[in-house]
Design an enzyme around this catalytic site. Structure first.
Site, PDB file in Angstrom:
ATOM      1  N   ARG A 195      -0.696   9.254   9.274  1.00  0.00           N
ATOM      2  CA  ARG A 195      -0.541   7.855   9.419  1.00  0.00           C
ATOM      3  C   ARG A 195      -0.393   6.898   8.017  1.00  0.00           C
ATOM      4  NH1 ARG A 195      -5.165   3.449   8.936  1.00  0.00           N
ATOM      5  NH2 ARG A 195      -5.767   4.891   7.346  1.00  0.00           N
ATOM      6  N   ARG A 215      -1.162   9.067   1.231  1.00  0.00           N
ATOM      7  CA  ARG A 215      -2.260   9.486   1.094  1.00  0.00           C
ATOM      8  C   ARG A 215      -2.711  10.950   1.102  1.00  0.00           C
ATOM      9  NH1 ARG A 215      -5.298   5.216   5.174  1.00  0.00           N
ATOM     10  NH2 ARG A 215      -5.261   3.455   3.724  1.00  0.00           N
ATOM     11  N   GLU A 236       0.987  -1.037  -0.134  1.00  0.00           N
ATOM     12  CA  GLU A 236      -0.052   0.196  -0.042  1.00  0.00           C
ATOM     13  C   GLU A 236       0.837   1.076  -0.241  1.00  0.00           C
ATOM     14  OE1 GLU A 236      -2.702  -0.438   3.408  1.00  0.00           O
ATOM     15  OE2 GLU A 236      -3.916  -1.351   2.137  1.00  0.00           O
ATOM     16  N   HIS A 277      -9.031  10.050   3.198  1.00  0.00           N
ATOM     17  CA  HIS A 277      -8.599   8.952   2.148  1.00  0.00           C
ATOM     18  C   HIS A 277      -8.930   9.445   0.809  1.00  0.00           C
ATOM     19  CE1 HIS A 277      -8.725   5.007   0.226  1.00  0.00           C
ATOM     20  NE2 HIS A 277      -8.113   4.365   1.408  1.00  0.00           N
ATOM     21  N   HIS A 331     -11.091  10.295   6.778  1.00  0.00           N
ATOM     22  CA  HIS A 331     -10.821   8.913   7.111  1.00  0.00           C
ATOM     23  C   HIS A 331     -10.402   8.429   8.371  1.00  0.00           C
ATOM     24  CE1 HIS A 331     -10.192   4.708   5.890  1.00  0.00           C
ATOM     25  NE2 HIS A 331      -8.993   4.766   5.883  1.00  0.00           N
TER      26      HIS A 331
HETATM   27  C1  LIG Z   1     -13.407   2.194   5.589  1.00  0.00           C
HETATM   28  C2  LIG Z   1     -12.272   2.189   6.469  1.00  0.00           C
HETATM   29  C3  LIG Z   1     -11.257   1.547   6.003  1.00  0.00           C
HETATM   30  C4  LIG Z   1     -10.069   1.045   6.879  1.00  0.00           C
HETATM   31  N1  LIG Z   1      -9.291   0.395   6.408  1.00  0.00           N
HETATM   32  C5  LIG Z   1      -8.098   0.044   7.202  1.00  0.00           C
HETATM   33  C6  LIG Z   1      -7.016  -0.792   6.966  1.00  0.00           C
HETATM   34  O1  LIG Z   1      -7.231  -1.387   6.016  1.00  0.00           O
HETATM   35  N2  LIG Z   1      -6.061  -1.004   7.808  1.00  0.00           N
HETATM   36  C7  LIG Z   1      -5.830  -0.411   8.940  1.00  0.00           C
HETATM   37  O2  LIG Z   1      -4.967  -0.449   9.682  1.00  0.00           O
HETATM   38  N3  LIG Z   1      -6.721   0.587   9.227  1.00  0.00           N
HETATM   39  C8  LIG Z   1      -7.679   0.763   8.378  1.00  0.00           C
HETATM   40  N4  LIG Z   1      -8.744   1.671   8.675  1.00  0.00           N
HETATM   41  C9  LIG Z   1      -8.630   2.275  10.006  1.00  0.00           C
HETATM   42  C10 LIG Z   1      -8.888   1.462  11.271  1.00  0.00           C
HETATM   43  O3  LIG Z   1     -10.098   0.557  10.730  1.00  0.00           O
HETATM   44  C11 LIG Z   1      -9.389   1.814  12.497  1.00  0.00           C
HETATM   45  O4  LIG Z   1      -8.315   2.994  12.748  1.00  0.00           O
HETATM   46  C12 LIG Z   1      -9.291   0.988  13.542  1.00  0.00           C
HETATM   47  O5  LIG Z   1     -10.271   0.063  13.361  1.00  0.00           O
HETATM   48  C13 LIG Z   1      -9.949   2.037  14.816  1.00  0.00           C
HETATM   49  O6  LIG Z   1     -10.210   0.734  15.732  1.00  0.00           O
HETATM   50  P1  LIG Z   1     -10.809   1.181  17.068  1.00  0.00           P
HETATM   51  O7  LIG Z   1     -11.143  -0.178  17.565  1.00  0.00           O
HETATM   52  O8  LIG Z   1      -9.953   2.363  17.754  1.00  0.00           O
HETATM   53  O9  LIG Z   1     -12.189   1.882  16.985  1.00  0.00           O
HETATM   54  P2  LIG Z   1     -13.239   1.160  16.168  1.00  0.00           P
HETATM   55  O10 LIG Z   1     -13.191   0.012  15.183  1.00  0.00           O
HETATM   56  O11 LIG Z   1     -13.881   2.380  15.334  1.00  0.00           O
HETATM   57  O12 LIG Z   1     -14.612   0.859  17.537  1.00  0.00           O
HETATM   58  C14 LIG Z   1     -15.181   1.953  18.176  1.00  0.00           C
HETATM   59  C15 LIG Z   1     -15.986   1.476  19.243  1.00  0.00           C
HETATM   60  O13 LIG Z   1     -16.447   2.472  20.115  1.00  0.00           O
HETATM   61  C16 LIG Z   1     -17.645   2.471  20.334  1.00  0.00           C
HETATM   62  N5  LIG Z   1     -18.077   3.833  20.833  1.00  0.00           N
HETATM   63  C17 LIG Z   1     -17.752   5.228  20.569  1.00  0.00           C
HETATM   64  N6  LIG Z   1     -18.048   5.825  21.259  1.00  0.00           N
HETATM   65  C18 LIG Z   1     -18.869   5.454  22.268  1.00  0.00           C
HETATM   66  C19 LIG Z   1     -19.422   5.597  23.423  1.00  0.00           C
HETATM   67  N7  LIG Z   1     -19.496   7.269  23.788  1.00  0.00           N
HETATM   68  N8  LIG Z   1     -19.874   4.925  24.489  1.00  0.00           N
HETATM   69  C20 LIG Z   1     -19.963   3.527  23.871  1.00  0.00           C
HETATM   70  N9  LIG Z   1     -19.171   2.973  23.006  1.00  0.00           N
HETATM   71  C21 LIG Z   1     -18.625   4.102  22.247  1.00  0.00           C
HETATM   72  C22 LIG Z   1     -18.227   2.251  18.963  1.00  0.00           C
HETATM   73  O14 LIG Z   1     -19.746   1.703  18.998  1.00  0.00           O
HETATM   74  C23 LIG Z   1     -17.261   1.041  18.608  1.00  0.00           C
HETATM   75  O15 LIG Z   1     -17.870  -0.164  19.104  1.00  0.00           O
HETATM   76  C24 LIG Z   1     -10.014   1.941   7.982  1.00  0.00           C
HETATM   77  C25 LIG Z   1     -11.018   2.611   8.525  1.00  0.00           C
HETATM   78  C26 LIG Z   1     -12.165   2.294   7.680  1.00  0.00           C
HETATM   79  C27 LIG Z   1     -13.453   3.580   8.091  1.00  0.00           C
END
Ligand SMILES: Cc1cc2nc3c(=O)[nH]c(=O)nc-3n(C[C@H](O)[C@H](O)[C@H](O)COP(=O)(O)OP(=O)(O)OC[C@H]3O[C@@H](n4cnc5c(N)ncnc54)[C@H](O)[C@@H]3O)c2cc1C
Length: 545
Positions: free
Chosen positions: A390, A294, A126, A248, A355
Site C-alpha cells: 500500500r 515503507r 509522503e 510501519h 500497520h
Molecule cells: C496509527 C495509524 C495511522 C494511519 N495513518 C493513515 C494515514 O495517514 N492515511 C491513510 O490513508 N491511512 C492511514 N492509516 C490506515 C487507515 O487509518 C486505515 O486503513 C483506515 O482508517 C481503515 O478504516 P476502516 O473504516 O476500514 O477501519 P477502522 O477505522 O479500523 O474501523 C474498524 C471498525 O470496525 C469495528 N469492528 C471491528 N470488528 C468488529 C466486530 N466483530 N463487530 C463490530 N464491529 C467491529 C471497530 O470497532 C471499528 O469501529 C493509519 C492507520 C493507523 C493505525
C-alpha cells in the site's frame, strides 16, 4: 408461511454495517436518506484505525505539478505488479470529490494562502508519492474525519449507532439451509450486557478494519483483530493476499508509549533516519533515502537493528526550526514532550510495527463479496488497489471511494432482496461461564509473539512452518474453549486472530518469491519467469453462499 423479521420483535435494519471507521460511517451517511442503517462498533465509536490516522488522504489537487496519471503510476509502482489498474484508476480519480464530500460533512483540512492570496488546501508529501498530494488536518487527520462523521451519524434519524456491539457470526442462507443464496443477518454480542442476539438485515457490510493485532507490535488500536476477514472466511468468501502485511517503519519506541506512530510526513518534511552514532543509514538501501516506500524503510531499520543488536534507531527532525516542527506536527511534538523527548533538539527513538493489512476479503468494483448481499469495504477488503504494497495515505481514500461504490450498488439491488425471515436465536444451552480466563490471555500473547518472530518483516520457509505448527495447536485449544464457554469480546477476537494468522501463513507459504511487502530469504527475488499473480484462498464452502 415464514414470519418476516419486519413483523416480529427481532431486530432488523435494511443495511447492517459492522464498523464505525471511515469506511463504515461514510457508507452509513450515504445510505441513510433512504434506508434504515445499523452501525456496530466493538468498543467506543472512536476506537478504530481511522481515528488514529495522522498523515492524511491522498488526492490530486495541485493541477500545475501533479496529475491523476502520476498518482496512478506511483500507486502501481508501490504495488509491485499486483495492483488492479482499473481499480487504481477508479480510486485515484475520485480523490478530489471525496475530499469535497468530507468537507461537506464538516471536516476542516489544513489550508495555506498562496502567493496570489488565495486559500488552498495545504498538501504534504509522503513516501512513494512523487508529488505533494496528501490532504490533512495538521497531523491528526483521522481524528478530524472520525469526529465529523460520528457527529453527522448521531444527528441522523435513520442511523442507529450500536457501541460495544461485537459481530459474532454471519447468518447465511446456507447456514439456514435455504436455497436462495445470500446473507440473512448476524449474531451480535452486546458486550456490556453479555447478551448475544440475532439482527436480520437485507444487506450486511463488513467495514471492520485490518488484522494487525495479530502481531506483538502494532500501530493499530485493539479493534484490529481481523474479525471481518475471519467472519467472511467462515461464511464462505475468498480471502486474498494476506501475506502482504505492511510494517510501519517508525513507531515510537518508549516503554510508556502505547502504539504511537511517528507519521511518514516527518520523513516527508526532511526527517533523517540515523543510528545511535548519528550515521544516516538509508543511503545504503535506496537512492530515495528516507522517502523510499515503507517496506524498504522498514526492512532497512529491521536489518540495522539486528545487525547492531540495538533496540531502536532514531528519526531526527531537529535540524528544522522549532516553530516549523510545532506547526506541522503538533500532536507528535506534544506526545514526545510528555515522554521527555524534545524533538526540536533531539532525535526520536523508533522501531517498525505492524500497520496495515493489504489483503483481505475479495471484493469486486462494487465492493461485493462472494455472498450475495454481503459487502466488504475499507481495510477489511482486498479491492486490488494496493497490490503487494500500500502506498501511504491511499487507504483512507479507498475507504471513501468503495463506500460510495457500495452505496450505489446497494441502491441498485436492495429492492430485489426479500426481508429475511425470523432468525434462530443464539443457542447458549450447552455452554457455561469460563473458569479459565488465563487461557485467553496466554494464547493471545503466544499467538502474537509467534507471528512477530516467525511471520514478521523477514520470513523463511522454516519460520513459516514453525509458526503454522503453533497456530494449529492454538486453533484446536481455542475451538475447544469456544465450544464450552460463554463468549466474550476477548475470546471472539482471539478466535478471529488465530484464523487470520493461519490465513497469513498459508498465503505466505504459497508465494515462492519476494514481492512488495512479502520478503523471504528462501526466495529473495521476485519470480519474473511468469506474470505476477494474487494469492487467493478458497474456503471449503466456496460457491454455496
Ligand atoms: C496509527 C495509524 C495511522 C494511519 N495513518 C493513515 C494515514 O495517514 N492515511 C491513510 O490513508 N491511512 C492511514 N492509516 C490506515 C487507515 O487509518 C486505515 O486503513 C483506515 O482508517 C481503515 O478504516 P476502516 O473504516 O476500514 O477501519 P477502522 O477505522 O479500523 O474501523 C474498524 C471498525 O470496525 C469495528 N469492528 C471491528 N470488528 C468488529 C466486530 N466483530 N463487530 C463490530 N464491529 C467491529 C471497530 O470497532 C471499528 O469501529 C493509519 C492507520 C493507523 C493505525
Amino acid at each position: 408461511m415464514n414470519k418476516t423479521a419486519a413483523t416480529s420483535n427481532q431486530h432488523y435494519y435494511d443495511v447492517l454495517i459492522a464498523g464505525s471507521g471511515g469506511a463504515g460511517l461514510s457508507l452509513a451517511l450515504r445510505l441513510a436518506d433512504t434506508y434504515k442503517v445499523g452501525v456496530l462498533a466493538k468498543f467506543a465509536l472512536t476506537e478504530c484505525s481511522t481515528y488514529y490516522a495522522q498523515g492524511g488522504i491522498s488526492a490530486v489537487f495541485d493541477d500545475k505539478h501533479d496529475s491523476i496519471e502520476s498518482h496512478i503510476e506511483d500507486t502501481l509502482i508501490a504495488g509491485a505488479g499486483l495492483c488492479d489498474p482499473e481499480i487504481v484508476r477508479l480510486t485515484v480519480s475520485r480523490g478530489r470529490e471525496n475530499i469535497e464530500w468530507l468537507r461537506r460533512q464538516g471536516v476542516h483540512f489544513t489550508e495555506r494562502v498562496s502567493a496570489s492570496g488565495e486559500r488552498q488546501l495545504h498538501l504534504n508529501q509522503e513516501g512513494g508519492h512523487s508529488h505533494r498530494r496528501i490532504v490533512h488536518t495538521d497531523d491528526a487527520t483521522g481524528k478530524a474525519v472520525s469526529l465529523s462523521l460520528i457527529e453527522q451519524a448521531k444527528a441522523h434519524s435513520n442511523i442507529t449507532l450500536l457501541e460495544y456491539h461485537h459481530m459474532v457470526e454471519l447468518i447465511t442462507a446456507a447456514k439456514l439451509n435455504e436455497e436462495q443464496p445470500g446473507i440473512r443477518g448476524a449474531y451480535v454480542l452486546d458486550s456490556r450486557l453479555g447478551r448475544v442476539y440475532a439482527i436480520a438485515a437485507k444487506v450486511i457490510v463488513l467495514a471492520t478494519g485490518g488484522a494487525n493485532k495479530v502481531y506483538l507490535y502494532s500501530t493499530n488500536p485493539h479493534t484490529a483483530s481481523g474479525d471481518g476477514i475471519a467472519l467472511a472466511w467462515r461464511a464462505g468468501c475468498r480471502i486474498a493476499n494476506m501475506e502482504f502485511m505492511q510494517f510501519h517503519p517508525t513507531c515510537l519506541y518508549h516503554p510508556s508509549a502505547h502504539s504511537f506512530l511517528i507519521s511518514e510526513a516527518v520523513r516527508g518534511e526532511g526527517g533523517h533516519l540515523i543510528l545511535p552514532n548519528g550515521e544516516r543509514f538509508m543511503r545504503r538501501y535506496d537512492s530515495r533515502m528516507e522517502l523510499a516506500p515503507r517496506d524498504i524503510v522498514a526492512r532497512a531499520i529491521d536489518s540495522e537493528i539486528k545487525k547492531h543488536g540495538i533496540d531502536c534507531v532514531y528519526l531526527d527532525i531537529s535540524h528544522q526550526p522549532r516553530d516549523f516542527i510545532k506547526k506541522h506536527f503538533p500532536t507528535i511534538y506534544m506526545q514526545c514532550l510528555e515522554l521527555d523527548i524534545d524533538i526540536g533538539q533531539q532525535p526520536i527513538p523508533v522501531v517498525p510495527a505492524a500497520h496495515y493489512t493489504c489483503g483481505g476479503i475479495v471484493t469486486d468494483t462494487n465492493a461485493r463479496t462472494d455472498i450475495p448481499g454481503l459487502y466488504a469495504i475499507g481495510e477489511a477488503a482486498c479491492t486490488g488497489l494496493h497490490g503487494a504494497n500500500r502506498m501511504a495515505s491511499n487507504s483512507l481514500l479507498e475507504c471513501l471511494v468503495f463506500a460510495e461504490q457500495a452505496n450505489q450498488d446497494i441502491r441498485r439491488n436492495i429492492g430485489n432482496i426479500p426481508v429475511p425471515r425470523v432468525l434462530p436465536e443464539w443457542d447458549e444451552s450447552k455452554v457455561s461461564d469460563s473458569d479459565e480466563e488465563v487461557l485467553i490471555a496466554h494464547n493471545w500473547d503466544e499467538l502474537r509473539r509467534s507471528m512477530w518472530d516467525y511471520v514478521g518483516i523477514v520470513r523463511t520457509n522454516k519460520r513459516l512452518e514453525r509458526a503454522m505448527n503453533r497456530v494449529i495447536l492454538l486453533k484446536a485449544e481455542i475451538a475447544e474453549y469456544y465450544g464450552q464457554f460463554r463468549i466474550s469480546s476477548d475470546l471472539l477476537e482471539l478466535r478471529n486472530l488465530v484464523t487470520v494468522a493461519e490465513l497469513i501463513i498459508r498465503c505466505a507459504q504459497q508465494r515462492k518469491e519476494s514481492r512488495g511487502l512479502h520478503y523471504t530469504q528462501d526466495y529473495p527475488m521476485p519470480d519474473n519467469s511468469r506474470p505476477p499473480s494474487n494469492t487467493i484462498l478458497l474456503p471449503e464452502r466456496f460457491g454455496r453462499g
